[in-house]
Design a protein around this motif. Structure first.
Motif, mmCIF file in Angstrom:
data_model
loop_
_atom_site.group_PDB
_atom_site.id
_atom_site.type_symbol
_atom_site.label_atom_id
_atom_site.label_comp_id
_atom_site.label_asym_id
_atom_site.label_seq_id
_atom_site.Cartn_x
_atom_site.Cartn_y
_atom_site.Cartn_z
ATOM 1 N N THR A 144 0.834 -1.209 0.000
ATOM 2 C CA THR A 144 0.000 0.000 0.000
ATOM 3 C C THR A 144 0.864 1.252 0.000
ATOM 4 O O THR A 144 0.618 2.190 -0.763
ATOM 5 C CB THR A 144 -0.944 0.010 1.223
ATOM 6 O OG1 THR A 144 -1.733 -1.172 1.187
ATOM 7 C CG2 THR A 144 -1.824 1.241 1.231
ATOM 8 N N LEU A 203 1.197 4.342 -2.728
ATOM 9 C CA LEU A 203 1.046 5.755 -2.377
ATOM 10 C C LEU A 203 2.281 6.551 -2.795
ATOM 11 O O LEU A 203 2.171 7.678 -3.294
ATOM 12 C CB LEU A 203 0.777 5.912 -0.879
ATOM 13 C CG LEU A 203 -0.582 5.397 -0.429
ATOM 14 C CD1 LEU A 203 -0.677 5.415 1.099
ATOM 15 C CD2 LEU A 203 -1.704 6.204 -1.062
ATOM 16 N N LEU A 247 -2.679 14.582 -2.177
ATOM 17 C CA LEU A 247 -3.540 13.490 -1.696
ATOM 18 C C LEU A 247 -2.728 12.255 -1.327
ATOM 19 O O LEU A 247 -2.986 11.623 -0.295
ATOM 20 C CB LEU A 247 -4.602 13.145 -2.738
ATOM 21 C CG LEU A 247 -5.702 14.177 -2.935
ATOM 22 C CD1 LEU A 247 -6.638 13.748 -4.058
ATOM 23 C CD2 LEU A 247 -6.467 14.427 -1.643
ATOM 24 N N ALA A 248 -1.735 11.911 -2.127
ATOM 25 C CA ALA A 248 -0.881 10.758 -1.819
ATOM 26 C C ALA A 248 -0.115 10.995 -0.519
ATOM 27 O O ALA A 248 0.001 10.090 0.322
ATOM 28 C CB ALA A 248 0.073 10.471 -2.968
ATOM 29 N N LEU A 308 -0.980 13.030 2.008
ATOM 30 C CA LEU A 308 -1.915 12.998 3.135
ATOM 31 C C LEU A 308 -2.310 11.568 3.478
ATOM 32 O O LEU A 308 -2.359 11.198 4.653
ATOM 33 C CB LEU A 308 -3.163 13.832 2.825
ATOM 34 C CG LEU A 308 -2.968 15.342 2.796
ATOM 35 C CD1 LEU A 308 -4.206 16.029 2.226
ATOM 36 C CD2 LEU A 308 -2.623 15.870 4.176
ATOM 37 N N TRP A 309 -2.587 10.770 2.475
ATOM 38 C CA TRP A 309 -2.968 9.379 2.698
ATOM 39 C C TRP A 309 -1.800 8.602 3.289
ATOM 40 O O TRP A 309 -1.964 7.788 4.184
ATOM 41 C CB TRP A 309 -3.440 8.753 1.394
ATOM 42 C CG TRP A 309 -4.135 7.429 1.522
ATOM 43 C CD1 TRP A 309 -4.317 6.673 2.651
ATOM 44 C CD2 TRP A 309 -4.746 6.690 0.476
ATOM 45 N NE1 TRP A 309 -4.995 5.518 2.360
ATOM 46 C CE2 TRP A 309 -5.269 5.505 1.018
ATOM 47 C CE3 TRP A 309 -4.894 6.919 -0.893
ATOM 48 C CZ2 TRP A 309 -5.923 4.552 0.255
ATOM 49 C CZ3 TRP A 309 -5.554 5.978 -1.646
ATOM 50 C CH2 TRP A 309 -6.062 4.799 -1.071
ATOM 51 N N ARG A 310 -0.594 8.896 2.810
ATOM 52 C CA ARG A 310 0.590 8.213 3.333
ATOM 53 C C ARG A 310 0.822 8.588 4.804
ATOM 54 O O ARG A 310 1.081 7.722 5.638
ATOM 55 C CB ARG A 310 1.810 8.570 2.479
ATOM 56 C CG ARG A 310 3.000 7.688 2.718
ATOM 57 C CD ARG A 310 4.069 7.928 1.669
ATOM 58 N NE ARG A 310 4.527 9.294 1.594
ATOM 59 C CZ ARG A 310 5.539 9.772 2.296
ATOM 60 N NH1 ARG A 310 6.197 9.009 3.142
ATOM 61 N NH2 ARG A 310 5.913 11.022 2.163
ATOM 62 N N ASP A 323 -1.446 9.534 6.895
ATOM 63 C CA ASP A 323 -2.515 8.875 7.641
ATOM 64 C C ASP A 323 -2.175 7.408 7.876
ATOM 65 O O ASP A 323 -2.318 6.898 8.993
ATOM 66 C CB ASP A 323 -3.837 9.011 6.890
ATOM 67 C CG ASP A 323 -5.006 8.506 7.716
ATOM 68 O OD1 ASP A 323 -5.271 9.096 8.784
ATOM 69 O OD2 ASP A 323 -5.630 7.511 7.303
ATOM 70 N N ARG A 324 -1.724 6.724 6.843
ATOM 71 C CA ARG A 324 -1.358 5.306 6.950
ATOM 72 C C ARG A 324 -0.200 5.122 7.936
ATOM 73 O O ARG A 324 -0.230 4.233 8.771
ATOM 74 C CB ARG A 324 -0.986 4.774 5.569
ATOM 75 C CG ARG A 324 -0.529 3.352 5.591
ATOM 76 C CD ARG A 324 -1.676 2.462 5.918
ATOM 77 N NE ARG A 324 -2.009 1.726 4.726
ATOM 78 C CZ ARG A 324 -2.889 0.766 4.693
ATOM 79 N NH1 ARG A 324 -3.569 0.441 5.761
ATOM 80 N NH2 ARG A 324 -3.132 0.133 3.604
#
Length: 167
Positions: free
Chosen positions: A97, A101, A133-134, A136-138, A140-141
């Protein structure tokens, strides 16, 4: 990942400072600042390099300027999770994942570069959205995985050391 950490000279203390939400959010603000600095070559000519250098110097200073924080905020947990990844203390089952990202962010970076080279707004905008977005998602992960790390380890074995060391 390790190369970027090495370029920034990331030590244990530097990671604690970079975990400060002010560090995280002002690095996001550097994205449009860098884009504007490069785009300004249209108006400033070679003087645009002064603005580019200013942004690059800011990115290097940024991870050193803010006070160290404990992993209590969303941004701080994400950065401590990133440190686990860089240090090789990251669960293998989550690497796919994160690799997607990272690849998405790199694709956004390529679009940004293309937009800046040809001075086109649409690839610049699309690339910026993809990169942000990548990221922020990274983050978060990484934060979720840092919390998992805390649950599985003794409180003394965090990326931050003892919780009291982070304050």
């Amino acid at each position: 990942m390790n190369a970027a950490a090495a370029v920034h000279g990331m030590s244990g203390e530097t990671w604690k400072r970079h975990a400060n939400p002010w560090s995280v959010w002002t690095r996001f603000a550097a994205i449009p600042a860098f884009e504007l600095a490069v785009w300004s070559r249209q108006w400033l000519g070679w003087w645009c390099l002064a603005a580019v250098v200013a942004v690059v110097v800011w990115l290097w200073l940024n991870v050193r300027l803010f006070k160290p924080v404990a992993p209590i905020s969303w941004a701080a947990r994400g950065i401590y999770g990133e440190q686990l990844h860089v240090d090789g203390r990251f669960p293998a089952e989550h690497r796919r994942t994160l690799n997607w990202l990272i690849a998405s962010g790199l694709a956004g970076f390529v679009l940004i570069a293309w937009g800046l080279i040809v001075l086109q707004v649409w690839p610049l905008t699309l690339g910026t959205v993809m990169l942000v977005l990548a990221q922020l998602w990274r983050i978060d992960r990484y934060g979720l995985l840092f919390q998992q790390h805390l649950r599985e380890r003794a409180p003394e074995d965090t990326a931050c050391g003892k919780q009291s060391d982070c304050r």
